[in-house]
Design a protein around this motif. Sequence first.
Motif: not given
Length: 777
Positions: A448, A450, A656, A744, A748, A750, A772-773, A775
């Motif tokens: 991971n 971030n 986030t 995309d 995953g 981003l 970051s991912v 959401t």
Amino acid sequence: MAGHGQAAHRAARRMITRRGRRAAVLAGTVSAALWAGTAAGQTYAFNDVVVNGNVALEDATILSYLGISRGEAVTAGQLNDGIQAIRNTGLFASVDAVPQGGTLVLNVQEFPTIGRIAFEGNSRLSDEELLALVSGTARRVYNPANVEADALLITEEYARRGRINATVRPVLIERENNVVDVVYEIAEGGVSEIERISFVGNRSFSDARLRGVLETKQAGLLRQIIQRDVFDPARFEFDQQVLRDFYQSRGYVDMQITGADVSLTAERDAYLITFNIQEGQQFRIGNVTVSSEIPEADVADYVQAIRPREGQVYSPQFVDENIERLERLGARNGVPFLTVEPRITRNDRALALDIDYALVRGERVFVERIDIEGNNTTLDRVVRNQFRTVEGDPLNRREIQDSAERIRALGYFADVAVDTRPGSAPDQAIVDVNVVEQPTGSLSFGANFNSDNGVSLVASFAEANFLGRGQGLSFSLQAGRESQVLSFDFSEPNFLNRDLRFGFEASYTNTDNEESLYDTREFRLSPSFQFPISDYGRLGVYYAADFTEIVNVSDSASPLIQAEAAEGGLWTQSVGYSYSWDTRRSGFDSRSDFAVRFGQEFGFGDRTFIETTGMAMAQTRVLQEDVVLRATLEGGLLSYQDGRSRVTDRYFLNGTRFRGFEFAGIGPRDADTLDALGGESYAVLRLETEFPLGLPEEYGISGGAFVNYGSVWDVGDTRSLTEDDILYNDFTARATAGLTVFWDTPIGPLRFDFSEPIQIEDEDRARNFDVSVATRF
């Protein structure tokens, strides 16, 4: 000499292939010339039957297929039928019948026996996958028709996986004792992906928006580099229904797909898909009424359950939900066999649909039993728990359909079929459930990243259907430069065979931040229960035991942190509840969604406190639904009655929750050391938008913009420090604005945020770029 031998071998293979094809032709011929001049009414009686040419099969076995006894009088037609019966066994390459006076001579040529089945040229499909497709097996009789059919099945499987140009050629290799090897020579070819998905006749929604709701995705002109999807006929049919549902859920009740065309490019290396659409007009909900044909069903009791009311854009989903509410209300009121019939009247002038929900008496049929098949691993009770109906209840076909949807939503099965059939009596019905299981576990290793925590390695195991009981089980280990997290989660979604979810979680977190003047250790143990209280609402209750410790404190750290660390490790016990209301439904691509979460945690023991948290989220689509508008408001409040909060208890905002700042980049600070102290209160408002950038969709890149506003404040008990020793202890608003790039990727979704502070204090830690991912709400 060796080359000459290989050429002879190839020639033999070709000769055998041609021989097999000639045998298939001979299997359809008999010496019919002997019967050509025979009168239809002529009869024969054979005292003896002689069989020539058979090796593996006994004479008696062949005569049993003929079905004619010695001395029996038979017509020419009956004799022909007997010969045809021998052919139909599929065991013979040719059958020749010759009557010689009182003797019938059968000349047969048996098909060879298969020695082995092999594949050449395959790399995308393994031998095991291909063997599962073919019907032939070793030591069975070779049948050319079956081999050709198996070759076609293999070709179709390659086509389903996007290799439309794949070819399969079966070849026979002759061995001794009438044995042959069957070899399928395969040329797999390249992948023919979907180059373009286009629409004709769509006025209300753009091509990009409609492509977004389809299961099938296009690879675009860069399909050789960006491989996205291949054509699947079954999914293509499903996509057409998805398009209809999408339009009808937005009030376009007359929408039709007048044509759906699939074609290949001239090079046969890509598909072109075109949907021809006739949208029609958008309708809204007109007058909504409830009528009753059942004396004991009082209309007044049911009117209040109807929602939404007049004026909203019509959606079949609203009608289905109202029917479900009314039928449930009828069951609670003790009205047996109550069925709701929606009677819809069009008002074309007003572009409205008037809906009358008629309460009528349904068919008097009871559920005799529920039969479940195909669940080799999953226990019957896991499937049965998705039914609100049990044996002996009145049959409600809508409830059976809803149960099927709940079974599909479990994610345990690749296919689910639920049907009803007559039972042992006219008033009984049997519900058949046929499922096809699929893998539900995963083991993953990865990393991971971030901007707050950098790179961390992750190892995890998850099983959604543990031991076939429908239980969830997961382990996760995350190790980074600044923190290590170990977590365990277990859940039972139908505790005590009720719609009651039991959960148990345990986690351990150790921080070792090189840039911080202290480290922390935290352990949490928490069992919980969760259950529905309305259509969209769920309530959860839980107990938690927490251990926190502040260690490795530097002498130059804030006196407040040093004082908190001196207290040593502390255990805290608490009970709490959480309520959530969420309109989002899996698989339904709606225009607007809403969610609310609210909870409180009550600590007891050495420290007594109340923690209150809340969040409200809303999302809608505008401008032909190409642009997404999103708003989120969240906050938290810690209130201590006995004891005091520590830095491990207070709130810190990360990138986030509040974009444009580092973790702990805002909030109260020690005036001398500038250590972040956290706050007992926080509130943040996030406004975001997401929109297309005009880039090819196959890139998976879209744009966005955001504004964040909020703050963290109030350290609580400052111990030996005075108010002057703490900066920004009162509410001090911050604000940032920025642009976002969503991407995309195969690993995953981003998001890349470029931000600029609008309101900022001198000692805040801003960050102008974040990764970051994503959401998305």
